[in-house]
Design a protein around this motif. Structure first.
Motif, PDB file in Angstrom:
ATOM      1  N   TYR A 122       0.827  -1.207   0.000  1.00  0.00           N
ATOM      2  CA  TYR A 122       0.000   0.000   0.000  1.00  0.00           C
ATOM      3  C   TYR A 122       0.865   1.262   0.000  1.00  0.00           C
ATOM      4  CZ  TYR A 122      -3.391  -3.523   1.357  1.00  0.00           C
ATOM      5  OH  TYR A 122      -4.165  -4.640   1.411  1.00  0.00           O
ATOM      6  N   ILE A 123       1.905   1.245   0.797  1.00  0.00           N
ATOM      7  CA  ILE A 123       2.795   2.411   0.849  1.00  0.00           C
ATOM      8  C   ILE A 123       3.584   2.536  -0.454  1.00  0.00           C
ATOM      9  CG2 ILE A 123       4.826   3.385   2.006  1.00  0.00           C
ATOM     10  CD1 ILE A 123       3.652   2.286   4.639  1.00  0.00           C
ATOM     11  N   ALA A 124       4.044   1.416  -1.000  1.00  0.00           N
ATOM     12  CA  ALA A 124       4.772   1.458  -2.270  1.00  0.00           C
ATOM     13  C   ALA A 124       3.875   1.995  -3.386  1.00  0.00           C
ATOM     14  CB  ALA A 124       5.302   0.073  -2.627  1.00  0.00           C
ATOM     15  N   LEU A 125       2.649   1.514  -3.457  1.00  0.00           N
ATOM     16  CA  LEU A 125       1.708   2.010  -4.471  1.00  0.00           C
ATOM     17  C   LEU A 125       1.399   3.489  -4.266  1.00  0.00           C
ATOM     18  CD1 LEU A 125      -0.839  -0.927  -4.795  1.00  0.00           C
ATOM     19  CD2 LEU A 125       0.581   0.022  -6.612  1.00  0.00           C
ATOM     20  N   GLY A 126       1.116   3.863  -3.031  1.00  0.00           N
ATOM     21  CA  GLY A 126       0.829   5.271  -2.738  1.00  0.00           C
ATOM     22  C   GLY A 126       1.995   6.176  -3.080  1.00  0.00           C
ATOM     23  N   SER A 127       3.201   5.715  -2.807  1.00  0.00           N
ATOM     24  CA  SER A 127       4.398   6.502  -3.137  1.00  0.00           C
ATOM     25  C   SER A 127       4.533   6.694  -4.641  1.00  0.00           C
ATOM     26  CB  SER A 127       5.651   5.810  -2.595  1.00  0.00           C
ATOM     27  OG  SER A 127       5.587   5.700  -1.199  1.00  0.00           O
ATOM     28  N   CYS A 128       4.229   5.641  -5.400  1.00  0.00           N
ATOM     29  CA  CYS A 128       4.316   5.743  -6.862  1.00  0.00           C
ATOM     30  C   CYS A 128       3.275   6.709  -7.417  1.00  0.00           C
ATOM     31  CB  CYS A 128       4.165   4.362  -7.502  1.00  0.00           C
ATOM     32  SG  CYS A 128       5.596   3.308  -7.265  1.00  0.00           S
ATOM     33  N   VAL A 129       2.054   6.647  -6.879  1.00  0.00           N
ATOM     34  CA  VAL A 129       1.007   7.571  -7.319  1.00  0.00           C
ATOM     35  C   VAL A 129       1.402   9.004  -6.984  1.00  0.00           C
ATOM     36  CG1 VAL A 129      -1.404   8.265  -6.979  1.00  0.00           C
ATOM     37  CG2 VAL A 129      -0.825   5.843  -7.213  1.00  0.00           C
ATOM     38  N   ALA A 130       1.922   9.221  -5.784  1.00  0.00           N
ATOM     39  CA  ALA A 130       2.355  10.564  -5.383  1.00  0.00           C
ATOM     40  C   ALA A 130       3.495  11.052  -6.270  1.00  0.00           C
ATOM     41  CB  ALA A 130       2.782  10.561  -3.916  1.00  0.00           C
ATOM     42  N   PHE A 131       4.451  10.172  -6.569  1.00  0.00           N
ATOM     43  CA  PHE A 131       5.584  10.529  -7.430  1.00  0.00           C
ATOM     44  C   PHE A 131       5.087  10.913  -8.825  1.00  0.00           C
ATOM     45  CE2 PHE A 131       9.456   9.126  -9.909  1.00  0.00           C
ATOM     46  CZ  PHE A 131      10.288  10.135  -9.454  1.00  0.00           C
ATOM     47  N   SER A 132       4.136  10.153  -9.344  1.00  0.00           N
ATOM     48  CA  SER A 132       3.560  10.464 -10.652  1.00  0.00           C
ATOM     49  C   SER A 132       2.846  11.813 -10.628  1.00  0.00           C
ATOM     50  CB  SER A 132       2.591   9.365 -11.073  1.00  0.00           C
ATOM     51  OG  SER A 132       2.003   9.659 -12.313  1.00  0.00           O
ATOM     52  N   PHE A 133       2.106  12.075  -9.560  1.00  0.00           N
ATOM     53  CA  PHE A 133       1.415  13.356  -9.429  1.00  0.00           C
ATOM     54  C   PHE A 133       2.416  14.507  -9.412  1.00  0.00           C
ATOM     55  CE2 PHE A 133      -0.304  16.863  -6.968  1.00  0.00           C
ATOM     56  CZ  PHE A 133      -1.478  17.115  -7.672  1.00  0.00           C
ATOM     57  N   VAL A 134       3.508  14.329  -8.679  1.00  0.00           N
ATOM     58  CA  VAL A 134       4.542  15.371  -8.612  1.00  0.00           C
ATOM     59  C   VAL A 134       5.128  15.623 -10.001  1.00  0.00           C
ATOM     60  CG1 VAL A 134       6.868  15.862  -7.734  1.00  0.00           C
ATOM     61  CG2 VAL A 134       5.092  15.059  -6.178  1.00  0.00           C
ATOM     62  N   ILE A 135       5.345  14.566 -10.765  1.00  0.00           N
ATOM     63  CA  ILE A 135       5.871  14.718 -12.129  1.00  0.00           C
ATOM     64  C   ILE A 135       4.898  15.529 -12.978  1.00  0.00           C
ATOM     65  CG2 ILE A 135       6.340  13.472 -14.281  1.00  0.00           C
ATOM     66  CD1 ILE A 135       7.541  11.220 -12.500  1.00  0.00           C
ATOM     67  N   GLU A 136       3.630  15.161 -12.962  1.00  0.00           N
ATOM     68  CA  GLU A 136       2.640  15.876 -13.778  1.00  0.00           C
ATOM     69  C   GLU A 136       2.482  17.317 -13.315  1.00  0.00           C
ATOM     70  OE1 GLU A 136       1.409  14.573 -16.620  1.00  0.00           O
ATOM     71  OE2 GLU A 136       2.745  12.933 -16.072  1.00  0.00           O
ATOM     72  N   PHE A 137       2.496  17.552 -12.025  1.00  0.00           N
ATOM     73  CA  PHE A 137       2.384  18.908 -11.490  1.00  0.00           C
ATOM     74  C   PHE A 137       3.601  19.742 -11.906  1.00  0.00           C
ATOM     75  CE2 PHE A 137       2.695  22.067  -8.017  1.00  0.00           C
ATOM     76  CZ  PHE A 137       1.464  22.675  -8.192  1.00  0.00           C
ATOM     77  N   THR A 138       4.779  19.138 -11.859  1.00  0.00           N
ATOM     78  CA  THR A 138       5.999  19.838 -12.277  1.00  0.00           C
ATOM     79  C   THR A 138       5.940  20.179 -13.757  1.00  0.00           C
ATOM     80  OG1 THR A 138       7.262  18.695 -10.559  1.00  0.00           O
ATOM     81  CG2 THR A 138       8.520  19.704 -12.356  1.00  0.00           C
ATOM     82  N   GLN A 139       5.467  19.245 -14.577  1.00  0.00           N
ATOM     83  CA  GLN A 139       5.329  19.523 -16.005  1.00  0.00           C
ATOM     84  C   GLN A 139       4.371  20.683 -16.245  1.00  0.00           C
ATOM     85  OE1 GLN A 139       4.096  15.755 -17.633  1.00  0.00           O
ATOM     86  NE2 GLN A 139       6.199  14.999 -17.785  1.00  0.00           N
ATOM     87  N   TRP A 140       3.307  20.731 -15.480  1.00  0.00           N
ATOM     88  CA  TRP A 140       2.356  21.823 -15.619  1.00  0.00           C
ATOM     89  C   TRP A 140       2.977  23.152 -15.191  1.00  0.00           C
ATOM     90  CZ3 TRP A 140      -0.091  24.605 -11.532  1.00  0.00           C
ATOM     91  CH2 TRP A 140      -1.072  25.506 -11.969  1.00  0.00           C
ATOM     92  N   LEU A 141       3.743  23.140 -14.070  1.00  0.00           N
ATOM     93  CA  LEU A 141       4.386  24.364 -13.596  1.00  0.00           C
ATOM     94  C   LEU A 141       5.441  24.885 -14.571  1.00  0.00           C
ATOM     95  CD1 LEU A 141       4.946  23.758  -9.775  1.00  0.00           C
ATOM     96  CD2 LEU A 141       3.348  25.354 -10.841  1.00  0.00           C
ATOM     97  N   GLU A 142       6.190  23.962 -15.159  1.00  0.00           N
ATOM     98  CA  GLU A 142       7.265  24.357 -16.076  1.00  0.00           C
ATOM     99  C   GLU A 142       6.728  25.046 -17.321  1.00  0.00           C
ATOM    100  OE1 GLU A 142       9.218  20.678 -16.978  1.00  0.00           O
ATOM    101  OE2 GLU A 142      10.726  20.998 -15.434  1.00  0.00           O
ATOM    102  N   ARG A 143       5.623  24.543 -17.843  1.00  0.00           N
ATOM    103  CA  ARG A 143       5.068  25.046 -19.111  1.00  0.00           C
ATOM    104  C   ARG A 143       6.170  25.179 -20.146  1.00  0.00           C
ATOM    105  NH1 ARG A 143       2.281  30.136 -16.977  1.00  0.00           N
ATOM    106  NH2 ARG A 143       3.129  30.825 -18.949  1.00  0.00           N
ATOM    107  N   ALA A 144       6.858  24.059 -20.391  1.00  0.00           N
ATOM    108  CA  ALA A 144       8.024  24.111 -21.280  1.00  0.00           C
ATOM    109  C   ALA A 144       8.061  22.912 -22.227  1.00  0.00           C
ATOM    110  CB  ALA A 144       9.301  24.164 -20.446  1.00  0.00           C
ATOM    111  N   GLY A 145       7.008  22.726 -22.996  1.00  0.00           N
ATOM    112  CA  GLY A 145       7.012  21.676 -23.999  1.00  0.00           C
ATOM    113  C   GLY A 145       6.470  20.345 -23.529  1.00  0.00           C
TER     114      GLY A 145
END
Length: 190
Positions: A122-145
């Protein structure tokens, strides 16, 4: 690194999943005898794999702040509404990108699980989902392609679930084979 997507086929996806199951079987056997060694190795590989995933997904493809910062909220939006005017090879590339997103998170979940002092699916899965969310949020913040997309989050999570299933299967198979038991894969206690 992006060219890896060209090699994503149903056969390579099945091979990656089979390799993950075999690796989990081997690691489960090792873990029952040498948990600290496995945990240390998993932590090193988790750091390396996480760095590689970040390098592939977060490094800007353009100048920071130059895109419109659009987020694709609807699951399947690119395939359901954005395929008019695309030929079959372009549509195939969308499927390959989604499969690559899933494949990228299979080892991430496995490594996160085995690197923990008290492994929990459960913690491993939750960590992966959180990591994915951080990636998508960072991509949105960057607005760089790069584009923030709920499909990426969905397929990253699917990859993590496949990794968790491989761990669960390996844990069950090793326990049934008579190897020293260490408890169910989802247990948080040791």
């Amino acid at each position: 690194m992006w060219r890896v997507v060209f090699y994503v086929t149903p056969a390579t996806c099945l091979a990656a999943i089979a390799a993950t199951v075999l690796a989990c079987l081997a690691v489960e056997r090792l873990y029952s005898r040498h948990p600290d060694s496995v945990r240390s190795a998993a932590r090193v590989f988790l750091s390396l794999w996480s760095f590689l995933v970040l390098a592939v997904t977060v490094i800007p493809e353009g100048t920071l702040g130059t895109d419109d910062g659009k987020i694709y909220w609807l699951p399947g939006e690119g395939l359901l509404y954005g395929t008019s005017g695309l030929d079959a090879s372009e549509i195939s590339m969308i499927f390959k990108q989604e499969a690559a997103n899933a494949l990228m998170f299979i080892p991430l979940c496995v490594l996160a699980y085995y690197s923990a002092r008290r492994p929990s699916l459960y913690i491993a899965l939750g960590s992966c989902v959180a990591f994915s969310f951080v990636i998508e949020f960072t991509q949105w913040l960057e607005r760089a392609g790069r584009t923030a997309d709920v499909d990426d989050l969905t397929f990253n999570t699917l990859g993590a679930v496949i990794g968790a299933l491989a761990i669960g299967f390996a844990s069950f198979a090793v326990a049934r084979s008579g190897a020293p038991a260490r408890g169910p894969a989802h247990s948080a206690r040791r």
